[in-house]
Design a protein around this motif. Structure first.
Motif, PDB file in Angstrom:
ATOM      1  N   VAL A 134     119.090 -15.571  40.125  1.00 24.92           N
ATOM      2  CA  VAL A 134     117.667 -15.329  39.887  1.00 24.92           C
ATOM      3  C   VAL A 134     116.857 -15.723  41.113  1.00 24.92           C
ATOM      4  O   VAL A 134     115.930 -15.015  41.521  1.00 24.92           O
ATOM      5  N   ILE A 191     113.128 -13.048  36.454  1.00 26.90           N
ATOM      6  CA  ILE A 191     112.821 -12.722  37.849  1.00 26.90           C
ATOM      7  C   ILE A 191     111.339 -12.399  37.997  1.00 26.90           C
ATOM      8  O   ILE A 191     110.659 -12.860  38.915  1.00 26.90           O
ATOM      9  N   ILE A 192     110.840 -11.583  37.065  1.00 24.78           N
ATOM     10  CA  ILE A 192     109.410 -11.247  37.118  1.00 24.78           C
ATOM     11  C   ILE A 192     108.569 -12.515  37.009  1.00 24.78           C
ATOM     12  O   ILE A 192     107.648 -12.750  37.798  1.00 24.78           O
ATOM     13  N   PHE A 221     120.539  -6.164  40.283  1.00 26.16           N
ATOM     14  CA  PHE A 221     120.505  -7.274  39.334  1.00 26.16           C
ATOM     15  C   PHE A 221     119.286  -7.168  38.437  1.00 26.16           C
ATOM     16  O   PHE A 221     119.346  -7.385  37.227  1.00 26.16           O
ATOM     17  N   PHE A 222     118.162  -6.822  39.062  1.00 21.25           N
ATOM     18  CA  PHE A 222     116.919  -6.705  38.334  1.00 21.25           C
ATOM     19  C   PHE A 222     117.031  -5.607  37.279  1.00 21.25           C
ATOM     20  O   PHE A 222     116.649  -5.781  36.128  1.00 21.25           O
ATOM     21  N   PHE A 256     121.441  -5.825  46.220  1.00 21.97           N
ATOM     22  CA  PHE A 256     121.862  -6.678  45.113  1.00 21.97           C
ATOM     23  C   PHE A 256     120.700  -7.004  44.184  1.00 21.97           C
ATOM     24  O   PHE A 256     120.808  -6.916  42.956  1.00 21.97           O
ATOM     25  N   SER A 257     119.578  -7.407  44.807  1.00 22.97           N
ATOM     26  CA  SER A 257     118.449  -7.824  43.984  1.00 22.97           C
ATOM     27  C   SER A 257     117.974  -6.712  43.083  1.00 22.97           C
ATOM     28  O   SER A 257     117.675  -6.923  41.914  1.00 22.97           O
ATOM     29  N   GLN A 301     113.197 -15.321  17.642  1.00 22.78           N
ATOM     30  CA  GLN A 301     114.560 -15.491  18.140  1.00 22.78           C
ATOM     31  C   GLN A 301     115.306 -16.637  17.478  1.00 22.78           C
ATOM     32  O   GLN A 301     116.497 -16.806  17.719  1.00 22.78           O
ATOM     33  N   GLY A 311     119.594  -6.429  34.595  1.00 25.88           N
ATOM     34  CA  GLY A 311     119.294  -7.674  33.894  1.00 25.88           C
ATOM     35  C   GLY A 311     118.658  -7.514  32.538  1.00 25.88           C
ATOM     36  O   GLY A 311     118.305  -8.494  31.905  1.00 25.88           O
ATOM     37  N   ALA A 364     117.241 -12.974  43.891  1.00 29.94           N
ATOM     38  CA  ALA A 364     116.492 -11.759  43.568  1.00 29.94           C
ATOM     39  C   ALA A 364     114.993 -12.014  43.657  1.00 29.94           C
ATOM     40  O   ALA A 364     114.234 -11.199  44.201  1.00 29.94           O
ATOM     41  N   PHE A 367     105.351 -15.100  44.838  1.00 26.74           N
ATOM     42  CA  PHE A 367     104.699 -14.076  45.650  1.00 26.74           C
ATOM     43  C   PHE A 367     103.483 -14.618  46.414  1.00 26.74           C
ATOM     44  O   PHE A 367     103.343 -14.368  47.621  1.00 26.74           O
ATOM     45  N   ALA A 406     120.120  -6.745  30.052  1.00 28.42           N
ATOM     46  CA  ALA A 406     121.075  -7.149  29.023  1.00 28.42           C
ATOM     47  C   ALA A 406     120.658  -8.465  28.417  1.00 28.42           C
ATOM     48  O   ALA A 406     120.643  -9.483  29.065  1.00 28.42           O
ATOM     49  N   THR A 465     108.682 -14.407  40.177  1.00 26.20           N
ATOM     50  CA  THR A 465     108.016 -13.720  41.283  1.00 26.20           C
ATOM     51  C   THR A 465     106.503 -13.905  41.206  1.00 26.20           C
ATOM     52  O   THR A 465     105.839 -14.008  42.234  1.00 26.20           O
ATOM     53  N   ILE A 466     105.985 -13.972  40.004  1.00 23.19           N
ATOM     54  CA  ILE A 466     104.544 -14.164  39.863  1.00 23.19           C
ATOM     55  C   ILE A 466     104.073 -15.380  40.649  1.00 23.19           C
ATOM     56  O   ILE A 466     103.044 -15.359  41.313  1.00 23.19           O
ATOM     57  N   THR A 489     115.951 -12.339  29.159  1.00 20.89           N
ATOM     58  CA  THR A 489     116.659 -11.468  30.091  1.00 20.89           C
ATOM     59  C   THR A 489     116.475 -11.970  31.518  1.00 20.89           C
ATOM     60  O   THR A 489     115.542 -12.682  31.835  1.00 20.89           O
ATOM     61  N   TYR A 490     117.424 -11.548  32.380  1.00 18.45           N
ATOM     62  CA  TYR A 490     117.285 -11.883  33.784  1.00 18.45           C
ATOM     63  C   TYR A 490     116.045 -11.216  34.368  1.00 18.45           C
ATOM     64  O   TYR A 490     115.314 -11.814  35.153  1.00 18.45           O
ATOM     65  N   THR A 491     115.833  -9.975  33.974  1.00 22.72           N
ATOM     66  CA  THR A 491     114.693  -9.230  34.509  1.00 22.72           C
ATOM     67  C   THR A 491     113.396  -9.977  34.258  1.00 22.72           C
ATOM     68  O   THR A 491     112.574 -10.162  35.155  1.00 22.72           O
ATOM     69  N   PHE A 510     101.647  -5.270  40.562  1.00 22.37           N
ATOM     70  CA  PHE A 510     102.574  -6.218  39.944  1.00 22.37           C
ATOM     71  C   PHE A 510     101.820  -7.361  39.295  1.00 22.37           C
ATOM     72  O   PHE A 510     101.996  -7.701  38.133  1.00 22.37           O
ATOM     73  N   LEU A 511     100.927  -7.986  40.090  1.00 17.55           N
ATOM     74  CA  LEU A 511     100.184  -9.123  39.559  1.00 17.55           C
ATOM     75  C   LEU A 511      99.271  -8.703  38.414  1.00 17.55           C
ATOM     76  O   LEU A 511      99.075  -9.440  37.458  1.00 17.55           O
ATOM     77  N   LEU A 546     111.566  -8.576  26.752  1.00 18.22           N
ATOM     78  CA  LEU A 546     112.067  -9.074  28.017  1.00 18.22           C
ATOM     79  C   LEU A 546     112.429 -10.548  27.949  1.00 18.22           C
ATOM     80  O   LEU A 546     112.937 -11.102  28.907  1.00 18.22           O
ATOM     81  N   ASN A 547     112.148 -11.183  26.842  1.00 22.44           N
ATOM     82  CA  ASN A 547     112.454 -12.606  26.755  1.00 22.44           C
ATOM     83  C   ASN A 547     113.946 -12.830  26.672  1.00 22.44           C
ATOM     84  O   ASN A 547     114.641 -12.153  25.932  1.00 22.44           O
ATOM     85  N   PHE A 602     112.385 -10.071  46.215  1.00 20.32           N
ATOM     86  CA  PHE A 602     111.225  -9.319  45.721  1.00 20.32           C
ATOM     87  C   PHE A 602     109.916  -9.892  46.218  1.00 20.32           C
ATOM     88  O   PHE A 602     109.019  -9.165  46.654  1.00 20.32           O
TER      89      PHE A 602
END
Lengths: 273, 273, 355
Positions: free
Chosen positions: A73, A139-140, C24-25, C20-21, C89, C28, A76, A147, C30, A143-144, A134-136, B13-14, A131-132, A80
């Motif tokens: 993480v 990362i977001i 992965f993003f 890669f990034s 969750q 991700g 990435a 950045f 999953a 990044t907030i 998740t890696y995505t 993004f932000l 999105l909770n 970004f």
């Protein structure tokens, strides 16, 4: 007379600087012994010597997964934020817009907001986007907050950059893109590297947002360290930190040896490409 | 403006990941079923809240000053020194970055407490004092902890930006008869202002957001706004007050940034030849 | 290495990182897949949850075939967001007693199925519509026997307030919860007339000790090192920490049970939980006397099921708040009073600290 004054001044400077360096490393002088303590309490002097905390970290699947997650993480996120940051910093430096100051403030805004507010707000938004956990999402979320750092660092570097160099390249026939990669980027590269490093370290060390956005399978190292902070505090975290600082020191020294002319982090040149 | 388009990815993004959730969350400070100013009124009319706001400013200001005073000489030294020593020093500066904030705070506690390393040194080994000095669980502890955390980014930003300043200019000034000090204040320092600006800004903003360090290292009177906000969102479901407090923090930080720009602009004008 | 070679290596490195990034993003997305027949338990984490896994969850899976996924750092705030947004969750949450009434006000809990959960052997106070009392903790006075040099500490809070008679550093939890009760008990209020709390009297009593508190601790794990290092000689803490301290670290710290508070964690099901039926089964299992007794043996956490105590030896019982509560030495913490007054008390506490 002025030369002996200069020498005294330089000696005073050295002395002061090394005092500050000692200050920086002082807590580590406490942390490393505690990591070898046989006691589960964070205290000095340790009642006995033991590797148990290192074993507890290295031989535990959960810890190793968390570490890997943090590295992935963090990388990435760093990439970004730096890509976004270079674009934004460059755009800001080159534009003569009236609204420039407002855009600058907006870009810095995430740093002003307490991370828990960002965490809760993003958690809420991501609930609707699934999105909770998740890696995505993680990362977001990271990044907030990384950045803005990258923008600050690269903007400061661009302030010292002479844009006439670009004009020369363009007048010699280079496209704007080529100019950027061949002229600008090499000069601001040290700042870019510092920005990458910052972004990675901030993501790697970040806990509040991770507590909300990471799930049981995407948990990060700091989150795992804070796991049950309400319940306990074990010297495992001292062991982990000791391992990390050893690793990072090795990496920096190896990088330095490989780049004997000093091009990567500890650069002495004045920015020659 | 074509270059302006570079700003779009960062801003977009932000906008979606940061601004929208933030506004949604902060709107709870004045809208909960109906419009209400009760939270803002409560904050402005409760003396303890105003006191906490003032404490946050105090703590952030003091740690910013301390950090910059210590960071600047170190960054200057880094620029002057040879590349081998520089790599070593940078490694030493980055190393604290890798230690989790919890570990750092607890290490400081072990070092600074009544029977900790420092007091043991002062009382037993050096015989300088009879009573242990209170260095933690008070404002001193908070400032030590925060300065320690803020030093590495400050040093690195100052270094990465100022390393492109040509030291030969200072040397030339000295060759023309100026003292080392005059060469520094009239030649080097003014050129280092962009770096100083970036570093001070970052350190100040970070300082306003601290909640772990003051909580663990501070005393009865060391309550910061960030601590309050954190408690509101983690312990209660009453987010209206938390949102209002966050807005106040945001406004405060913005005013701080504006004031900071003014002050540094004025300093720049006075110091420039 | 020439400059050109170095430059091309860095270019490759940069390109590889970017590739890669991005991958992965994108990949991700999953998430942790919801396998069949699971239940997600959100608890305090740390060694408590490790003990729960060892003593409860693995055995539950053996008996029922339902897999338990346990996550740490349960919080009411997160539950609120989950319920509000519809992405719940967690199936079972270990809640501070106070969270049940607090959550009821915001409609955060599912009604418990007492046909599936046998709670008849629980005291009535622990059988709520939206939560079942499960783990009992004692909020007690702990003191360092060695530092106190054999002074007698038996009266709990009046001893804590006795700065001159029993000198030494004090640590107190930084918050009104529990401290208001301690102040009233130190001031002589009898155990059975504590609630509703006389707030004015409590703060007046606290005034007399405000300047003598060396450490206002924010996190429970701060207390054991404070006591062990001698930084303070007395502090309030939860009993399980002292048990660990004595057993594992051999630090000479002791608990005073008299005038302690017994606080009970509840189990609740967030509204909209995905595995509601399994949640009820897990709660039923955790309410069984044999399961509670096993947990008590392992961790010192007090059972809420009256039948559980009979399964323990006298020595084991002496370490449990439930036992001391039955003997009449402790006061039951009032979750409802606190649910109503927590916000106001926190504000008052912060203001009081700063004066």
């Amino acid at each position: 007379m002025s030369r002996s004054n200069n020498r005294r001044g330089t000696m005073a400077l050295s002395f002061g600087v090394w005092l500050v360096m000692a200050f920086l490393l002082l807590p580590l002088a406490a942390m490393v012994p505690m990591s070898f303590s046989s006691s589960a309490l964070l205290r000095l002097p340790p009642p006995g010597f033991s590797f148990r905390w290192y074993e507890a970290y290295l031989f535990d699947q959960r810890w190793m997964e968390a570490t890997l997650n943090s590295v992935l993480v963090g990388t990435a996120t760093a990439v970004f934020s730096v890509v976004l940051g270079v674009c934004a910093a460059y755009g800001l430096a080159r534009s003569t817009w009236k609204w420039k100051a407002i855009v600058q403030a907006f870009v810095l805004a995430p740093l002003l907001v307490p991370s828990i507010v960002i965490a809760v707000g993003t958690y809420y938004l991501f609930s609707f986007l699934y999105l909770n956990g998740t890696y995505t999402g993680l990362i977001i979320g990271h990044t907030i907050i990384t950045f803005p750092y990258t923008v600050v660092v690269i903007t400061a570097s661009l302030e010292r950059f002479d844009f006439r160099l670009e004009q020369i390249a363009v007048s010699l026939g280079a496209t704007p893109l080529r100019t950027f990669f061949a002229v600008t980027l090499p000069i601001i590269r040290p700042a870019v590297i510092v920005a990458l490093l910052f972004a990675f370290l901030n993501s790697f060390d970040e806990v509040v947002i991770a507590t909300f956005l990471a799930g049981p399978e995407t948990t990060t190292l700091p989150k795992q360290m804070w796991d049950g902070i309400r319940y306990e505090l074990s010297p495992v975290i001292a062991a982990i930190s000791s391992i990390l600082i050893t690793l990072s020191s090795i990496i920096i020294l190896v990088t330095e040896v490989l780049n004997r002319r000093g091009q990567v982090v500890a650069d002495g040149a004045t920015g020659r490409p | 403006m074509r270059v302006g388009y570079l700003l779009v990815p960062g801003i977009a993004f932000l906008f979606f990941t940061f601004l929208v959730p933030l506004l949604l969350l902060l709107s709870r400070s004045f809208y909960e079923g109906g419009f209400t100013a009760e939270y803002y009124v409560r904050i402005l009319t409760t003396p303890s809240y105003l006191r906490i706001i003032w404490t946050s400013i105090e703590i952030a200001a003091l740690s910013t000053i301390a950090t910059m005073l210590l960071a600047y000489p170190v960054s200057y030294y880094l620029i002057k020194v040879g590349s081998g020593l520089r790599s070593l020093m940078i490694a030493m500066i980055i190393v604290p970055f890798w230690t989790n904030i919890l570990v750092r705070c607890y290490s400081w506690i072990v070092v600074l407490q009544k029977r900790g390393l420092v007091n043991a040194l002062l009382t037993d080994q050096l015989g300088l004092t009879n009573q242990p000095i209170e260095l933690v669980y008070n404002r001193v502890g908070v400032l030590i902890g925060m300065t320690h955390y803020l030093l590495p980014p400050a040093i690195l930003i100052l270094y990465s930006v100022n390393r492109t300043i040509d030291l030969k200019l200072s040397e030339a000034a000295q060759g023309l008869g100026a003292s080392a000090w005059k060469a520094f204040t009239r030649v080097f320092f003014p050129m280092s202002l962009p770096g100083v600006r970036a570093a001070t800004l970052l350190v100040m903003i970070l300082g306003l957001g601290f909640f772990v360090t003051p909580a663990l290292l501070g005393g009865r009177l060391d309550i910061t706004l960030a601590m309050l906000i954190n408690n509101q969102f983690s312990e209660t479901t009453n987010w209206g007050l938390g949102a209002a407090l966050s807005t106040v923090l945001l406004v405060m930080t913005t005013i701080g940034i504006a004031a900071h720009y003014q002050a540094l602009a004025r300093l720049g004008r006075r110091v420039a030849p | 290495m020439s400059t050109d070679e170095r430059r091309s290596i860095s270019r490759w490195l940069a390109a590889a990182l970017c590739l890669f990034s991005t991958l992965f993003f994108a990949v991700g997305f999953a998430r942790s897949a919801s396998a069949q027949n699971t239940v997600v338990f959100a608890g305090w984490g740390g060694s408590i949850q490790a003990a729960q896994r060892k003593v409860i969850f693995d055995n539950f899976t053996k008996e029922t075939g339902i897999r338990v996924i346990d996550v740490p750092d349960v919080s009411l705030a997160k539950i609120k967001v989950m319920v509000d947004s519809g992405d719940v969750q967690w199936d079972v949450a270990q809640a501070l007693g106070m969270w049940i009434p607090l959550g009821e006000a915001d409609n955060l809990w599912e009604k418990l199925d007492y046909k599936a959960i046998d709670a008849n052997a629980l005291p009535k106070a622990f059988r709520r519509d939206f939560g079942t009392g499960n783990s009992a903790y004692g909020q007690v006075l702990a003191f360092n026997r060695k530092e106190m040099k054999d002074q007698v500490i038996a009266k709990s809070w009046s001893d804590f307030w006795d700065i001159n008679g029993k000198p030494g550093g004090r640590a107190l939890q930084d918050g009104p919860r529990y401290c208001l009760e301690f102040a009233l008990l130190a001031d002589g209020v009898p155990r059975d007339s504590l609630y509703p709390l006389d707030v004015e009297r409590a703060f007046t009593k606290l005034d007399s000790i405000k300047l003598n508190i060396g450490v206002w601790w924010k996190q429970p794990p701060q207390v054991p090192p404070l006591l062990a290092s001698g930084e303070v000689v007395m502090s309030n803490t939860s009993h399980t920490r002292i048990l660990d301290l004595v057993k594992k670290e051999r630090v000479p710290v002791e608990i005073v049970w008299t005038d302690g508070l017994i606080t009970v964690d509840f189990l609740g099901v967030p509204r909209g939980a995905k595995n509601k039926e399994n949640a009820m089964k897990l709660i039923a299992y955790m309410t069984r006397p044999d399961v509670q007794a096993a947990l008590a043996k392992e961790t010192g956490i007090g059972p809420t099921n009256n039948e559980a105590l009979s399964k323990l030896s006298d020595e084991e019982k002496a370490q449990l708040p439930s036992y001391h509560y039955q003997k009449g030495e402790m006061v039951l913490f009032d979750n409802d009073w606190w649910a109503k007054n927590n916000d106001a008390m926190i504000q008052r506490w912060d203001a009081w600290k700063l004066k």
